[in-house]
Design an enzyme around this catalytic site. Sequence first.
Site, PDB file in Angstrom:
ATOM      1  N   LYS A 128       0.865  -1.188   0.000  1.00  0.00           N
ATOM      2  CA  LYS A 128       0.000   0.000   0.000  1.00  0.00           C
ATOM      3  C   LYS A 128       0.893   1.226   0.000  1.00  0.00           C
ATOM      4  CE  LYS A 128      -4.384   1.209   0.182  1.00  0.00           C
ATOM      5  NZ  LYS A 128      -5.600   0.571  -0.342  1.00  0.00           N
ATOM      6  N   ASP A 168      -7.001   4.527  -4.491  1.00  0.00           N
ATOM      7  CA  ASP A 168      -7.667   4.405  -3.184  1.00  0.00           C
ATOM      8  C   ASP A 168      -8.244   5.798  -2.940  1.00  0.00           C
ATOM      9  OD1 ASP A 168      -7.901   2.536  -0.666  1.00  0.00           O
ATOM     10  OD2 ASP A 168      -7.349   4.466   0.160  1.00  0.00           O
TER      11      ASP A 168
END
Length: 447
Positions: A128, A168
């Site tokens: 991430k 995201d």
Amino acid sequence: MTAQDRLETIFADVVRRNPGEAEFHQAVREVLDSVVPALTRHPEYADAKIIERICEPERQIIFRVPWEDDRGEVHINRGFRVEFNSALGPYKGGLRFHPSVYLGIVKFLGFEQLFKNALTGMPIGGGKGGSDFDPKGRSNREVMRFCQSFMTELYRHIGEYTDVPAGDIGVGGREIGYLFGQYKRITNRYESGVLTGKGLSYGGAQVRREATGYGTVFFAEEMLRAAGDSFDGKRVVVSGSGNVAIYAIEKVRQLGGTVVACSDSSGYVRDDKGIDLDLLKELKEIRRARIDAYAAQRPHASFVAGRTVWEVPCQVALPCATQNEIGAAEAAALIRGGCTIVAEGANMPTRPDAVRAFVEAGVRFAPGKAANAGGVAASALEMQQNASRDSWTFAHSEQRLREIMTDIHARCHATAQEYGMPGNYVAGANIDGFRRVAEAMLAHGLI
Ligand code: NAP
């Protein structure tokens, strides 16, 4: 030492070694609490210190991102990429641009991502990244300059066989386009598989944009089906009005449910006739407006500033905004309002005390790592299409997504049953995801 004692020691160590990273501690705690029975059944995991290794990212990258705004003023942001675990495939996970981003947020998201990716059954590891940059209120040119500066450092760490970022919060099609353009320019390679969530005109895949929201609703539909029920006629509340929320709303409507409220960080709108999706898309995807603009254009709808959307009574709740948005008070309001199903479209939107309240009240609860895995699954399908220079139709892609979500649901259900916790989707998801990662790590030896 019992498995539980061992996990307490490991958790204390995680807290000590990662000070001030509350969200990461919370995500680790939830997984550790669930995997005790798997550790008891598989002592070889403890011998190889699989848990300790899983809790330590393989690589953590932090970098400076300088950029200039439209007035010529210089800004400095911080960029992150945490390459958490590559046991199952190249690191895979989104980039978040939001002022709240710091290492603890990126690590919690990367840790969750690892198990989520494992649950999809696809060959992708977990990672991430992101930045504390706030795209809100910035011009397109400012966002482009920021993305170019961000990629000028990130490019050396990523690649289709190494690490494949996606979107995201705050990173949608526009940002992915700028990031891809800069990667291509620096590397002189048209490496389509280096980023997912690309536009359809340059290597993107059908249904990727819709996948997280659609997938969450497919998962909730399976939960309903398992109880002999369906979305038909259900009142549904969705938090957020971003990518995940919009396409969750779209799919609920297609399946016969009515979404009566959605939100953004300024408050929520309630529309008992059902959220008008065309209007919502225009406001959020094109005009980038605040949610009160919705009520201004729909006379029978109301806008409530600064309050939680969970006070609106519903039967199904789909949190699709951000982490820790449902605490004990919000859970109590949902239970009072007649909610029987909660499926997380966002990552970790429900606090542990709220999860406990749902379980005690008999509300069926699906954690994000299972319910929102559709986004990353569609990303893996995008990588598959890029690798074979192919592109599938919308109908075929949606069908694959539906099969994947049905399969994840079935495995969470079966694993919970196998470990004596029927209906416990948290245990089912954590144990199944953990076992897959653990087996691959054992096979690779001590690396
Ligand atoms: P997004 O397009 O940026 O939308 C986020 C939405 O949540 C916006 O409407 C935002 O409102 C709202 N929001 C943020 N903080 C809030 C708060 N404190 N209270 C109420 N609303 C708030 O992001 P997204 O891609 O939909 O992601 C949403 C969640 O899904 C995140 O947890 C993300 O990690 C997760 N997720 C996303 C994907 C994906 O494929 N995109 C995949 C899996 C999981 P404002 O505009 O006012 O900030």
